[in-house]
Design a protein around this motif. Structure first.
Motif, PDB file in Angstrom:
ATOM      1  N   SER A  38      97.187  49.374  78.332  1.00  0.00           N
ATOM      2  CA  SER A  38      96.727  48.000  78.552  1.00  0.00           C
ATOM      3  C   SER A  38      97.079  47.564  79.969  1.00  0.00           C
ATOM      4  O   SER A  38      96.560  46.563  80.447  1.00  0.00           O
ATOM      5  N   ILE A  39      97.938  48.320  80.617  1.00  0.00           N
ATOM      6  CA  ILE A  39      98.304  48.024  81.993  1.00  0.00           C
ATOM      7  C   ILE A  39      97.238  48.655  82.877  1.00  0.00           C
ATOM      8  O   ILE A  39      97.183  49.873  83.025  1.00  0.00           O
ATOM      9  N   HIS A  40      96.372  47.833  83.415  1.00  0.00           N
ATOM     10  CA  HIS A  40      95.294  48.335  84.264  1.00  0.00           C
ATOM     11  C   HIS A  40      95.696  48.204  85.720  1.00  0.00           C
ATOM     12  O   HIS A  40      96.246  47.177  86.128  1.00  0.00           O
ATOM     13  N   LEU A  41      95.427  49.234  86.478  1.00  0.00           N
ATOM     14  CA  LEU A  41      95.724  49.217  87.911  1.00  0.00           C
ATOM     15  C   LEU A  41      94.434  48.939  88.660  1.00  0.00           C
ATOM     16  O   LEU A  41      93.533  49.762  88.678  1.00  0.00           O
ATOM     17  N   GLY A  42      94.369  47.752  89.236  1.00  0.00           N
ATOM     18  CA  GLY A  42      93.188  47.350  89.989  1.00  0.00           C
ATOM     19  C   GLY A  42      93.471  47.429  91.467  1.00  0.00           C
ATOM     20  O   GLY A  42      93.130  48.392  92.144  1.00  0.00           O
ATOM     21  N   CYS A  43      94.158  46.434  91.985  1.00  0.00           N
ATOM     22  CA  CYS A  43      94.386  46.337  93.427  1.00  0.00           C
ATOM     23  C   CYS A  43      95.637  47.091  93.872  1.00  0.00           C
ATOM     24  O   CYS A  43      95.739  47.484  95.015  1.00  0.00           O
ATOM     25  N   GLU A  44      96.604  47.240  92.976  1.00  0.00           N
ATOM     26  CA  GLU A  44      97.903  47.852  93.264  1.00  0.00           C
ATOM     27  C   GLU A  44      98.665  47.142  94.386  1.00  0.00           C
ATOM     28  O   GLU A  44      99.495  47.730  95.062  1.00  0.00           O
ATOM     29  N   GLU A  45      98.372  45.842  94.549  1.00  0.00           N
ATOM     30  CA  GLU A  45      99.130  45.043  95.514  1.00  0.00           C
ATOM     31  C   GLU A  45      99.444  43.650  94.974  1.00  0.00           C
ATOM     32  O   GLU A  45      99.764  42.739  95.716  1.00  0.00           O
ATOM     33  N   GLY A  46      99.341  43.479  93.653  1.00  0.00           N
ATOM     34  CA  GLY A  46      99.745  42.233  93.021  1.00  0.00           C
ATOM     35  C   GLY A  46      98.756  41.100  93.071  1.00  0.00           C
ATOM     36  O   GLY A  46      99.088  39.979  92.682  1.00  0.00           O
ATOM     37  N   ALA A  47      97.547  41.354  93.528  1.00  0.00           N
ATOM     38  CA  ALA A  47      96.579  40.271  93.693  1.00  0.00           C
ATOM     39  C   ALA A  47      95.647  40.073  92.508  1.00  0.00           C
ATOM     40  O   ALA A  47      95.110  38.984  92.326  1.00  0.00           O
ATOM     41  N   CYS A  48      95.456  41.093  91.666  1.00  0.00           N
ATOM     42  CA  CYS A  48      94.437  40.977  90.617  1.00  0.00           C
ATOM     43  C   CYS A  48      94.990  40.614  89.246  1.00  0.00           C
ATOM     44  O   CYS A  48      94.263  40.116  88.398  1.00  0.00           O
ATOM     45  N   GLY A  49      96.263  40.890  88.978  1.00  0.00           N
ATOM     46  CA  GLY A  49      96.868  40.529  87.706  1.00  0.00           C
ATOM     47  C   GLY A  49      96.541  41.442  86.540  1.00  0.00           C
ATOM     48  O   GLY A  49      96.995  41.216  85.426  1.00  0.00           O
ATOM     49  N   ALA A  50      95.780  42.507  86.765  1.00  0.00           N
ATOM     50  CA  ALA A  50      95.371  43.387  85.667  1.00  0.00           C
ATOM     51  C   ALA A  50      96.540  44.165  85.069  1.00  0.00           C
ATOM     52  O   ALA A  50      96.451  44.642  83.942  1.00  0.00           O
ATOM     53  N   CYS A  51      97.636  44.258  85.791  1.00  0.00           N
ATOM     54  CA  CYS A  51      98.797  45.019  85.310  1.00  0.00           C
ATOM     55  C   CYS A  51      99.914  44.105  84.803  1.00  0.00           C
ATOM     56  O   CYS A  51     101.058  44.536  84.668  1.00  0.00           O
ATOM     57  N   GLN A  91      93.467  36.308  71.068  1.00  0.00           N
ATOM     58  CA  GLN A  91      92.430  37.339  71.069  1.00  0.00           C
ATOM     59  C   GLN A  91      91.191  36.872  70.298  1.00  0.00           C
ATOM     60  O   GLN A  91      90.062  37.082  70.744  1.00  0.00           O
ATOM     61  N   ALA A  92      91.400  36.234  69.168  1.00  0.00           N
ATOM     62  CA  ALA A  92      90.268  35.726  68.388  1.00  0.00           C
ATOM     63  C   ALA A  92      89.500  34.670  69.172  1.00  0.00           C
ATOM     64  O   ALA A  92      88.257  34.655  69.172  1.00  0.00           O
ATOM     65  N   SER A  93      90.224  33.827  69.872  1.00  0.00           N
ATOM     66  CA  SER A  93      89.586  32.789  70.673  1.00  0.00           C
ATOM     67  C   SER A  93      88.806  33.389  71.836  1.00  0.00           C
ATOM     68  O   SER A  93      87.711  32.928  72.167  1.00  0.00           O
ATOM     69  N   PHE A  94      89.334  34.425  72.464  1.00  0.00           N
ATOM     70  CA  PHE A  94      88.601  35.127  73.526  1.00  0.00           C
ATOM     71  C   PHE A  94      87.287  35.671  72.965  1.00  0.00           C
ATOM     72  O   PHE A  94      86.236  35.542  73.590  1.00  0.00           O
ATOM     73  N   HIS A  95      87.355  36.254  71.785  1.00  0.00           N
ATOM     74  CA  HIS A  95      86.152  36.818  71.152  1.00  0.00           C
ATOM     75  C   HIS A  95      85.137  35.711  70.841  1.00  0.00           C
ATOM     76  O   HIS A  95      83.951  35.839  71.169  1.00  0.00           O
ATOM     77  N   GLU A  96      85.603  34.643  70.231  1.00  0.00           N
ATOM     78  CA  GLU A  96      84.710  33.549  69.834  1.00  0.00           C
ATOM     79  C   GLU A  96      84.050  32.858  71.021  1.00  0.00           C
ATOM     80  O   GLU A  96      82.934  32.353  70.905  1.00  0.00           O
ATOM     81  N   ASN A  97      84.729  32.820  72.142  1.00  0.00           N
ATOM     82  CA  ASN A  97      84.233  32.106  73.313  1.00  0.00           C
ATOM     83  C   ASN A  97      83.617  33.021  74.368  1.00  0.00           C
ATOM     84  O   ASN A  97      83.351  32.580  75.483  1.00  0.00           O
ATOM     85  N   PHE A  98      83.413  34.285  74.022  1.00  0.00           N
ATOM     86  CA  PHE A  98      82.829  35.254  74.955  1.00  0.00           C
ATOM     87  C   PHE A  98      83.590  35.269  76.275  1.00  0.00           C
ATOM     88  O   PHE A  98      82.990  35.269  77.353  1.00  0.00           O
ATOM     89  N   ALA A  99      84.910  35.294  76.172  1.00  0.00           N
ATOM     90  CA  ALA A  99      85.769  35.196  77.354  1.00  0.00           C
ATOM     91  C   ALA A  99      86.083  36.558  77.965  1.00  0.00           C
ATOM     92  O   ALA A  99      87.089  36.702  78.649  1.00  0.00           O
ATOM     93  N   LEU A 100      85.263  37.523  77.702  1.00  0.00           N
ATOM     94  CA  LEU A 100      85.451  38.820  78.338  1.00  0.00           C
ATOM     95  C   LEU A 100      84.104  39.501  78.479  1.00  0.00           C
ATOM     96  O   LEU A 100      83.170  39.224  77.752  1.00  0.00           O
ATOM     97  N   GLN A 101      84.025  40.354  79.446  1.00  0.00           N
ATOM     98  CA  GLN A 101      82.813  41.145  79.657  1.00  0.00           C
ATOM     99  C   GLN A 101      83.230  42.607  79.664  1.00  0.00           C
ATOM    100  O   GLN A 101      83.276  43.239  78.637  1.00  0.00           O
ATOM    101  N   CYS A 102      83.581  43.120  80.835  1.00  0.00           N
ATOM    102  CA  CYS A 102      83.953  44.536  80.911  1.00  0.00           C
ATOM    103  C   CYS A 102      85.327  44.778  80.300  1.00  0.00           C
ATOM    104  O   CYS A 102      85.618  45.876  79.852  1.00  0.00           O
ATOM    105  N   GLY A 103      86.198  43.784  80.286  1.00  0.00           N
ATOM    106  CA  GLY A 103      87.512  43.894  79.669  1.00  0.00           C
ATOM    107  C   GLY A 103      88.615  44.406  80.568  1.00  0.00           C
ATOM    108  O   GLY A 103      89.767  44.474  80.149  1.00  0.00           O
ATOM    109  N   PHE A 104      88.306  44.765  81.796  1.00  0.00           N
ATOM    110  CA  PHE A 104      89.339  45.330  82.675  1.00  0.00           C
ATOM    111  C   PHE A 104      90.470  44.334  82.928  1.00  0.00           C
ATOM    112  O   PHE A 104      91.641  44.699  82.879  1.00  0.00           O
ATOM    113  N   CYS A 105      90.132  43.088  83.171  1.00  0.00           N
ATOM    114  CA  CYS A 105      91.146  42.081  83.487  1.00  0.00           C
ATOM    115  C   CYS A 105      91.777  41.471  82.235  1.00  0.00           C
ATOM    116  O   CYS A 105      92.821  40.821  82.318  1.00  0.00           O
TER     117      CYS A 105
END
Length: 166
Positions: A38-51, A91-105
């Motif tokens: 679940s820890i995604h590495l995006g920017c690797e400099e603390g700017a994206c929050g994916a980790c 998580q249920a609220s994210f699903h109900e509100n379409f609060a995700l697309q690709c899911g990376f973040c």
């Protein structure tokens, strides 16, 4: 050549002692040694929050924390929050509100928002501005933030209603 350092940390409630290279970041340890993806590495400099993970209950970008700095600390990832009522509602609220697309973040956002909802558990639900401020360090390139903010506010209201019933 650097020497390994032995550290002990609590990861998702389980104590682990392991040897790490002094320059290894916490994100890499969690992904490579514990298979926590679940820890995604995006920017690797603390700017994206994916980790984002919780260190002693506080959200941190794990790509900026050396593993040796996590020695003696409690680390909680999204996997460690599985089944928690606040996280389940979020998580249920994210699903109900379409609060995700690709899911990376999404994992980083969920961990960050979980922290906010837990901080506010005995108070009123966070305001829209408080949610937006908390998400300031999480980048989403797919969804836009309104559905994410809506989902967080809905989860906060639901969690508050559940606490009032108990």
């Amino acid at each position: 050549m650097s020497r390994s350092v032995q550290i002990t940390m609590l990861v998702n409630g389980v104590e682990h002692t392991l040897a790490v290279e002094p320059r290894m970041v916490l994100a890499d340890v969690l992904r490579e040694r514990f298979d926590l993806h679940s820890i995604h590495l995006g920017c690797e400099e603390g700017a994206c929050g994916a980790c984002t993970v919780l260190v002693d209950g506080e959200p941190v970008t794990s790509c900026l924390v050396l593993a040796v700095q996590a020695g003696g600390r409690s680390i909680t990832t999204l996997e460690g929050l599985d089944g928690d009522p606040t996280m389940t509602g979020l998580q249920a609220s994210f699903h109900e509100n379409f609060a995700l697309q690709c899911g990376f973040c999404t994992p980083g956002m969920l961990v960050n928002l979980f922290s906010l909802l837990e901080e506010r558990a005995s108070l009123s639900a966070p305001s829209e501005q408080e949610v937006r401020t908390r998400l300031n360090g999480n980048l989403c390139r797919c969804t836009g933030y309104q559905s994410i903010v809506t989902a967080a506010l809905q989860a906060a209201r639901s969690a508050g209603a559940g606490r009032e019933d108990s």
